[in-house]
Motif scaffolding. Structure first.
Motif: not given
Length: 547
Positions: A217-245
């Motif tokens: 009935d649905g699909y979940e993206l579990d971002f808490m496993r694990f909460f690492v997606y970029c180098k420190p301090g790069h979060g805001e800069s990759i946010a547009p790409d992640m939103t497009q994803w």
């Protein structure tokens, strides 16, 4: 000919309306109750609930039935193994497959066990995802795949055994984060700053959606496993790409919904603050503004936050939160990885529900010990506390009404940060000589309707010292040294730690925030308050629940 042309126009218009219905970003506010059970899959594939014996379909059905048959659980989620698959995939091999001995190290018997069980299911014309979701659906439950977006269990190269690594990860070290400071195994996390990583993950998600659309009935993206997606301090800069994803995933979900003529939901489990999410490139507010999710869950990693900030998260999002919100627990608490007890589970769920969440999300809520002890309670020393999860709890944890009059423990996190997320806790409190510090614990019980028979404050201090302690301005009636053992509160004592138990009058506690004030009566060096727990006893544990 005109009739044929008219029919084509009608079909095109219908499809357009159908598509817009899925992508509409100004949906009305919905409050859909759910009691969600998330299973990480490896415990089932390894048949851990039945002491790792060779898996049978009857065992698997029994595991699903314990959660979904005649229980209040509304939603059953099964993990697919992230990039270490529990089911066939063209993007990697099944967990435990040593590729005809080429990956084996002689120390991987458990992994071979996983693979043998997966092959058993395959010989029987099914797999872990199909079998569990089919059974849950038969029991009348909503079914989801949950995908761990960046699982870090198997990316420690010091293990020096290739069977423990996923194919794509091992072949592409250029896409690793290579930063050890973010948490356990964070150096080997895949870096979503790279299009190749996002593309690889999108391909896996698309494959699962295509293969299992008939079962979910649905699909979940579990971002808490694990909460690492970029180098420190790069979060805001990759946010547009992640939103497009995220847009691309939403588009894929909607395309399959149209093809299957049914609505498939998309949801995500994220961190409990917008700031923490953005630090990892997750612009949750933008996702909600664009209608990319159908509901959302906030959670933590590994160590439970007993007072996860549901109310603050709702306030942060304001009018942008137009979908149901849930919050998850985890199975352990405190730095010593101590399991939650029944009373602590009740406290976590009471807090979450009374803070306005639309329901509860139980994470890694397994019943291996339940089977081990043949369904009997296995109590800790003192006979008041049970730390093993029981199916009976499922009938309490999703409802404030069901929690009324049940023995309960509210607590604060010790304050240890996990993957950059600091829990909603002031601990540890540093109290200097002749000074005062306070902490607040939120109580969800409606005390005005039913008062507890006994109110017990447990706290842990770093060394001997005297305090004057009040609960909402009321002093304690007496100290109960024997209660620290009776209620199993002495776990993890280190160095000069002391665990103290105080009794307060029932009139001292209230629904809502309860202020505990510590005033030092010593003139020597300062003391840390490491733990604070507030236990409300409504009656005998056999009738009112074990703590």
């Amino acid at each position: 000919m005109k009739h044929l042309l008219y029919l084509c126009i009608l079909l095109l218009a219908s499809q357009t309306i159908f598509t817009e219905a899925f992508s509409k970003s100004t949906r009305p506010i919905k409050h859909t109750y759910r009691l969600i059970h998330n299973n990480d899959g490896s415990d089932l594939l390894g048949n851990i609930w039945f002491n790792r014996r060779p898996l049978t379909l009857a065992d698997l059905d029994s595991c699903v039935d314990l959660v979904t048959k005649n229980t209040p659980v509304t939603t059953y989620m099964i993990c697919t193994g992230s990039d270490f698959f529990y089911v066939p995939s063209k993007y990697g091999h099944i967990m435990g497959d040593d590729l005809n001995g080429t990956l084996s190290c002689g120390t991987d018997t458990l992994f071979h066990h996983y693979y043998d069980n997966a092959m058993y299911l395959q010989r029987n014309g099914t797999d872990l995802v199909k079998a569990t979701l089919t059974r849950a659906k038969k029991n009348g439950k909503e079914t989801f795949i949950t995908y761990r977006v960046n699982d870090l269990h198997f990316n420690d190269t010091t293990m020096h055994c290739p069977i423990y690594y996923t194919d794509w990860w091992l072949k592409h070290p250029q896409y690793w984060v290579n930063d050890t400071a973010q948490g356990w195994h964070s150096a080997g996390a895949l870096d979503f700053e790279h299009q190749e990583v996002r593309g690889h993950k999108l391909a896996i998600i698309s494959e699962q959606l295509e293969n299992y659309a008939d079962y979910i009935d649905g699909y979940e993206l579990d971002f808490m496993r694990f909460f690492v997606y970029c180098k420190p301090g790069h979060g805001e800069s990759i946010a547009p790409d992640m939103t497009q994803w995220m847009r691309e995933i939403r588009k894929k979900v909607d395309e399959i919904s149209i093809h299957k003529h049914k609505k498939i939901l998309l949801t995500a489990r994220v961190a409990p603050t917008l700031e923490a999410n953005m630090s990892r490139g997750l612009d949750v507010r933008q996702w909600l503004k664009e209608g990319l999710l159908d509901f959302i869950t906030i959670g933590i990693h590994l160590r439970n936050d007993p007072q996860i900030p549901v109310g603050t998260f709702k306030k942060e999002l304001g009018k942008d939160l137009r979908i149901p919100l849930y919050a998850s627990n985890d199975v352990v608490t405190n730095k010593q990885v101590e399991p939650l007890s029944h009373g602590m589970y009740r406290g976590v769920c009471s807090y979450i529900l009374s803070q306005g969440a639309d329901g509860m999300y139980l994470f890694n809520f397994y019943f291996g010990e339940y089977n081990k002890y043949n369904g009997q309670y296995h109590l800790e020393e003192g006979g008041q506390v049970c730390q093993y999860r029981m199916p009976q709890l499922l009938h309490e944890l999703g409802s404030l009404k069901a929690l009324e009059g049940r023995n309960i423990i509210y607590s604060l996190s010790e304050g240890h940060e996990e993957y950059g997320i600091h829990p909603n806790s002031p601990l540890p409190l540093s109290i200097l000589p002749d000074s005062t510090k306070s902490a607040s614990i939120y109580v969800g019980d409606m005390i005005s309707i039913q008062r507890p028979k006994e109110v017990i404050l447990f706290y842990r201090q770093s060394k001997p010292g005297k305090f004057h302690i009040t609960l909402n301005g009321t002093a304690a009636i007496q100290e109960k040294p024997e209660y620290t053992s009776l209620y199993d509160r002495n776990h993890g004592l280190i160095d000069t730690d002391q665990e103290i138990a105080l009794i307060f009058p029932a009139s001292a506690v209230c629904h809502g925030e309860n202020i505990i004030r510590f005033t030092s009566e010593d003139t020597n060096s300062g003391i840390f308050i490491r733990r604070i727990e507030l236990a409300l006893k409504y009656g005998d544990v056999k009738t009112h629940g074990y703590f």
